[in-house]
Write a protein that holds these residues in place. Structure first.
Motif, PDB file in Angstrom:
ATOM      1  N   LEU A  46     -49.725  41.735  72.769  1.00  0.00           N
ATOM      2  CA  LEU A  46     -48.557  41.173  72.461  1.00  0.00           C
ATOM      3  C   LEU A  46     -47.461  41.789  71.437  1.00  0.00           C
ATOM      4  O   LEU A  46     -46.237  41.889  72.060  1.00  0.00           O
ATOM      5  N   VAL A  47     -47.873  42.265  70.701  1.00  0.00           N
ATOM      6  CA  VAL A  47     -46.928  43.002  69.561  1.00  0.00           C
ATOM      7  C   VAL A  47     -47.624  44.164  68.825  1.00  0.00           C
ATOM      8  O   VAL A  47     -49.082  43.768  68.382  1.00  0.00           O
ATOM      9  N   THR A  48     -47.061  44.889  68.226  1.00  0.00           N
ATOM     10  CA  THR A  48     -47.503  45.800  67.060  1.00  0.00           C
ATOM     11  C   THR A  48     -46.688  45.695  65.942  1.00  0.00           C
ATOM     12  O   THR A  48     -45.625  45.939  66.259  1.00  0.00           O
ATOM     13  N   VAL A  49     -46.993  45.409  64.836  1.00  0.00           N
ATOM     14  CA  VAL A  49     -46.461  45.315  63.594  1.00  0.00           C
ATOM     15  C   VAL A  49     -46.834  46.424  62.711  1.00  0.00           C
ATOM     16  O   VAL A  49     -47.951  46.901  62.643  1.00  0.00           O
ATOM     17  N   VAL A  50     -45.773  47.302  62.268  1.00  0.00           N
ATOM     18  CA  VAL A  50     -46.203  48.676  61.399  1.00  0.00           C
ATOM     19  C   VAL A  50     -45.609  48.702  59.988  1.00  0.00           C
ATOM     20  O   VAL A  50     -46.129  49.543  59.320  1.00  0.00           O
ATOM     21  N   GLY A  53     -43.865  43.382  55.568  1.00  0.00           N
ATOM     22  CA  GLY A  53     -42.710  42.664  55.703  1.00  0.00           C
ATOM     23  C   GLY A  53     -42.101  42.565  56.979  1.00  0.00           C
ATOM     24  O   GLY A  53     -41.083  41.591  57.002  1.00  0.00           O
ATOM     25  N   GLU A  54     -42.488  43.210  57.939  1.00  0.00           N
ATOM     26  CA  GLU A  54     -41.652  43.319  59.258  1.00  0.00           C
ATOM     27  C   GLU A  54     -42.046  41.970  59.956  1.00  0.00           C
ATOM     28  O   GLU A  54     -42.964  41.149  59.879  1.00  0.00           O
ATOM     29  N   GLN A  64     -45.356  38.127  61.791  1.00  0.00           N
ATOM     30  CA  GLN A  64     -45.245  38.731  60.463  1.00  0.00           C
ATOM     31  C   GLN A  64     -46.184  39.445  59.918  1.00  0.00           C
ATOM     32  O   GLN A  64     -47.214  39.143  60.030  1.00  0.00           O
ATOM     33  N   PHE A  65     -45.759  40.716  59.500  1.00  0.00           N
ATOM     34  CA  PHE A  65     -46.953  41.579  58.598  1.00  0.00           C
ATOM     35  C   PHE A  65     -46.692  41.548  57.166  1.00  0.00           C
ATOM     36  O   PHE A  65     -45.462  41.547  56.880  1.00  0.00           O
ATOM     37  N   GLY A  66     -47.585  41.071  56.555  1.00  0.00           N
ATOM     38  CA  GLY A  66     -47.402  41.053  55.321  1.00  0.00           C
ATOM     39  C   GLY A  66     -47.004  42.017  54.381  1.00  0.00           C
ATOM     40  O   GLY A  66     -46.977  43.281  54.880  1.00  0.00           O
ATOM     41  N   ASP A  71     -52.258  41.401  55.715  1.00  0.00           N
ATOM     42  CA  ASP A  71     -52.260  40.037  56.512  1.00  0.00           C
ATOM     43  C   ASP A  71     -51.201  40.100  57.302  1.00  0.00           C
ATOM     44  O   ASP A  71     -50.371  40.825  57.263  1.00  0.00           O
ATOM     45  N   SER A  72     -51.272  39.133  58.373  1.00  0.00           N
ATOM     46  CA  SER A  72     -50.355  38.948  59.299  1.00  0.00           C
ATOM     47  C   SER A  72     -50.426  37.433  59.922  1.00  0.00           C
ATOM     48  O   SER A  72     -51.548  36.984  59.737  1.00  0.00           O
ATOM     49  N   SER A  73     -49.256  37.053  60.366  1.00  0.00           N
ATOM     50  CA  SER A  73     -49.301  35.514  60.819  1.00  0.00           C
ATOM     51  C   SER A  73     -48.644  35.743  62.115  1.00  0.00           C
ATOM     52  O   SER A  73     -47.851  36.552  62.520  1.00  0.00           O
ATOM     53  N   LEU A  74     -48.949  34.587  63.005  1.00  0.00           N
ATOM     54  CA  LEU A  74     -48.215  34.287  64.516  1.00  0.00           C
ATOM     55  C   LEU A  74     -48.005  33.089  64.354  1.00  0.00           C
ATOM     56  O   LEU A  74     -48.424  32.058  64.021  1.00  0.00           O
TER      57      LEU A  74
END
Lengths: 113, 115
Positions: A46-50, A53-54, A64-66, A71-74
């Motif tokens: 679905l997505v990559t966060v790098v 805070g992104e 969201q990337f912590g 951590d991350s949330s969807l």
């Protein structure tokens, strides 16, 4: 091996409701990915966060990337039956070689009419 | 169509009978990997390969072998299957390294039952 814990494990909601699922670790990840797996199929990215805070949006899905990259949330807004599936987070394992990818245990989401 | 294919999709076998699950990708990807998926344990990496003739162990390699003689193929071999290898197996590929920022493309899965 770095561990990724996802919560909740199961979630059953009605169409139109909002929900958030979480992916947590005690380790720092250089990036995290989210996949969705539908019954009888393999996971699909679905997505990559790098960046810490992104925030990334994919239609009704917000990722969201912590800030600390642990951590991350969807978040899904106005869930639809088509959102039903297993949601997996995954990150590169740097304890040994960055060539390994570690997956969380997943959140199984069911959206009913 | 760009895809990862696995065969067979379903397999029932008996303890000790050698089997091979094939995996093929048509995207010229360098990196390929095998995972097993079990309830409550998620996806766990068995073996991976960064290129032809380069393979390495993942988190749960015991009881499995792999080979990468050609870029497109990455078969998973169970020399002497045991019931604890009953699982859902996925092959995946990505263009270069593990996919820390790259998409892994998964096959449709092979459901294996070892009696």
């Amino acid at each position: 091996t770095q561990l990724l814990e996802q919560s909740p494990q199961f979630l059953s909601i009605q169409e139109g409701e909002n929900l958030t699922v979480y992916c947590n670790s005690s380790s720092v990840f250089s990036s995290l990915q989210w996949y969705r797996q539908e019954p009888g199929e393999g996971p699909v990215l679905l997505v990559t966060v790098v960046t810490g805070g992104e925030v990334k949006k994919l239609k009704r899905l917000t990722f969201q990337f912590g800030d600390a990259r642990k951590d991350s949330s969807l978040h899904i807004t106005a869930a639809q039956p088509g959102d039903t599936g297993l949601y997996l987070c995954a990150g590169p394992d740097h304890t040994g070689t960055a060539s390994k990818l570690t997956f969380g245990t997943g959140t199984r989401l069911q959206v009913t009419l | 169509e760009a895809q990862v294919t696995q065969n067979p999709r379903y397999l029932i076998t008996v303890t000790g009978k050698k089997l091979t699950v094939t995996c093929s990708q048509n995207m010229n990807h360098e990196y390929m990997s095998w995972y097993r998926q079990d309830p409550g344990l998620g996806l766990r990496q068995i073996y991976y390969s960064m290129n032809v003739e380069v393979t390495d162990k993942g988190d749960v390699p015991e009881g499995y072998k792999v080979s990468r003689k050609e870029k497109r193929n990455f078969p998973l071999i169970l020399e002497s299957p045991s019931p604890n290898q009953t699982s859902l197996y996925f092959c995946a590929s990505s263009p270069r390294t593990s996919g820390s920022r790259e998409t892994q493309y998964f096959g449709p899965g092979t459901r294996l039952l070892v009696l």
